[in-house]
Write a protein that holds these residues in place. Structure first.
Motif, mmCIF file in Angstrom:
data_model
loop_
_atom_site.group_PDB
_atom_site.id
_atom_site.type_symbol
_atom_site.label_atom_id
_atom_site.label_comp_id
_atom_site.label_asym_id
_atom_site.label_seq_id
_atom_site.Cartn_x
_atom_site.Cartn_y
_atom_site.Cartn_z
ATOM 1 N N GLU A 61 -14.048 32.778 -14.104
ATOM 2 C CA GLU A 61 -15.621 32.196 -13.927
ATOM 3 C C GLU A 61 -16.353 33.571 -13.167
ATOM 4 O OE1 GLU A 61 -14.940 28.734 -15.648
ATOM 5 O OE2 GLU A 61 -16.668 29.498 -14.876
ATOM 6 N N HIS B 170 -16.866 26.255 -5.119
ATOM 7 C CA HIS B 170 -15.749 25.742 -5.886
ATOM 8 C C HIS B 170 -14.671 26.145 -5.027
ATOM 9 C CE1 HIS B 170 -13.088 24.635 -9.170
ATOM 10 N NE2 HIS B 170 -12.350 25.652 -8.390
ATOM 11 N N LEU C 202 -16.799 30.937 -4.158
ATOM 12 C CA LEU C 202 -15.521 30.426 -4.237
ATOM 13 C C LEU C 202 -14.901 30.580 -2.838
ATOM 14 C CD1 LEU C 202 -12.995 29.625 -5.766
ATOM 15 C CD2 LEU C 202 -12.180 32.300 -5.786
ATOM 16 N N GLN D 113 -9.339 31.641 -10.944
ATOM 17 C CA GLN D 113 -10.861 31.396 -11.194
ATOM 18 C C GLN D 113 -11.715 32.620 -11.098
ATOM 19 O OE1 GLN D 113 -12.602 28.244 -11.038
ATOM 20 N NE2 GLN D 113 -10.455 27.338 -11.593
#
Length: 449
Positions: free
Chosen positions: A43, A28, A4, A39
């Motif tokens: 995730e 991402h 991320l 997030q």
């Protein structure tokens, strides 16, 4: 490797995203701290790159909040005006490392890979610890059934022996519990108890799971991994559903049992271990030998001592005892009782899932009980119990509604400790977080989760 990137500078974030993607990472990107936190909570990421200065929440606050979650990713903090104080603050909050802008892309890549390696090692250690720290039985047999009492007496007598044991019985009769009792009451109680469900592992990886693999044995084997035989050294290896092993692995298992040694996959160095093997099966292994799907010599090796567990329908005398036992387990401080009609319905039912099914039925009954009383109509036993039990609205709740009620009840009992609640529910914390948002639950204070 899932990464991320939380970077509010659009151009820099895009360059970093393209670079990391080109290096084979799954990337991402988000542009503010609150989106990053969302997030990370919903995730699974291996590594997160957090800019310190971001809208909504700064990187250090995101770091502080996410480190409170179970199994957080490794965090690398990045800032454009780095100071010693900021670096120290980030490391104290649990960051893997700290970088100041400008930085070289190659430096970022190397740092992310090292952070990922640390996370993989921590995950492997946690996985092994969860296997090795189960030496003590979590429950006990509750019975007045004389044949089962005799079986348990036999378990006590043979527990100190190093001989292999084969446990037979239908699914849900307590084979796993007998295996743990053999370990806990034996000479190896201080050693590890390692269990393997042979029906749950693909044939292609079963040999590696049992015996381990050497570095370089095949493409992708970049390090040596110990198998379950090595991990169980000095303790007990429990092979559940042993009849599901394919013939090739059966042969290797037989040689390991006969010689007390084996070779890792791709290895040339013999590994010697001292392990007691306990196996179980719901299938008739003698018939499998006749059919050519199980080795006769392996059956003789693991069948030194045989234990057969009765089905619950043969233990009708135990059904009221077990039902009250499980009802008390799931009462959580409440006073719950079964009506005579409920007990009669339980005794008439055939219990194809045995004690495991009874436990699940009583958990549901405890959840849906009204005024502390469990009626026959509260028991989801279907048509087998006869016409005396009729379906009620409580029995035809939608799966979603039943799940919503159950999660709400567990959250209340765990005082909204989401890690503990997830463990009680048998799901991951991230799944629980998504369910909380899906059902619109709010904490007791009224603050939205």
């Amino acid at each position: 490797m899932r990464v991320l990137i939380a970077e509010d500078e659009t151009h820099l974030g895009t360059i970093l995203e393209q670079f990391m993607t080109a290096r084979g990472f799954s990337v991402h990107i988000v542009r503010d701290g609150r989106a990053a936190l969302e997030q990370l909570r919903t995730e699974n990421f291996d590594v997160a790159l957090l800019d310190v200065v971001m809208p909504e929440l700064d990187g250090l606050e995101v770091l502080r909040l996410i480190r409170e979650e179970p199994l957080p990713p490794e965090i690398i903090v990045i800032t454009g005006n780095g100071t010693i104080e900021t670096a120290i603050a980030a490391l104290k909050l649990g960051a893997y490392d700290f970088l100041s802008k400008p930085y070289r892309m190659a430096e970022i890549e190397a740092l992310v890979r090292r952070a990922w390696e640390k996370r993989m090692l921590a995950r492997d250690n946690m996985h092994m610890a969860s296997r090795l720290q189960r030496a003590t039985p979590h429950s006990q047999f509750v019975t007045h059934f004389a044949p089962l009492t005799a079986v348990l007496s036999m378990v006590d007598k043979i527990a100190p022996s190093p001989s292999p044991v084969l446990i037979g019985g239908e699914s849900g009769t307590g084979k796993d519990l007998v295996a743990r009792l053999l370990h806990a009451n034996g000479m190896r109680a201080e050693g590890p108890f390692v269990d393997l469900n042979c029906a749950a592992i693909a044939e292609s990886v079963m040999e590696m799971e049992l015996f381990g693999v050497e570095k370089g044995a095949f493409p992708g084997a970049d390090q040596r991994r110990m198998g379950l035989f090595e991990l169980a050294a000095g303790g007990t290896l429990y092979l559940d559903n042993v009849g599901d092993l394919d013939l090739k692995v059966q042969g290797k298992l037989l040689r390991a049992l006969e010689s007390g040694s084996f070779y890792r996959v791709g290895g040339t160095q013999k590994v010697e271990v001292d392990v007691r093997v306990v196996a179980s099966s719901t299938r008739d292994l003698s018939r499998m030998v006749q059919a050519g799907t199980f080795r006769d010599d392996l059956l003789h090796r693991i069948n030194t001592i045989r234990i057969a567990l009765p089905a619950l329908r043969e233990r009708i005398v135990d059904i009221p005892l077990l039902a009250q036992h499980f009802l008390a387990e799931f009462a959580y401080g409440r006073s719950l009782r079964l009506t005579d009609d409920a007990l009669s319905a339980l005794e008439k039912y055939r219990w194809p899932g045995n004690v495991r099914e009874l436990r699940n039925v009583m958990e549901r009954a405890a959840l849906l009980a009204t005024n502390g009383v469990v009626e026959a109509a509260d028991l989801p036993l279907g048509a087998e119990v006869g016409a005396g039990v009729r379906p009620t609205p409580a029995q035809v709740l939608s799966l979603g509604e039943l799940e919503r009620r159950h999660i709400a009840d567990v959250l209340e009992r765990s005082h909204w400790h989401q890690g503990r609640a997830a463990e009680m529910l048998g799901i991951s914390p991230k799944t629980l977080y998504r369910k909380i948002r899906e059902y619109g639950f709010k904490r007791p204070s009224g603050r939205s989760v």
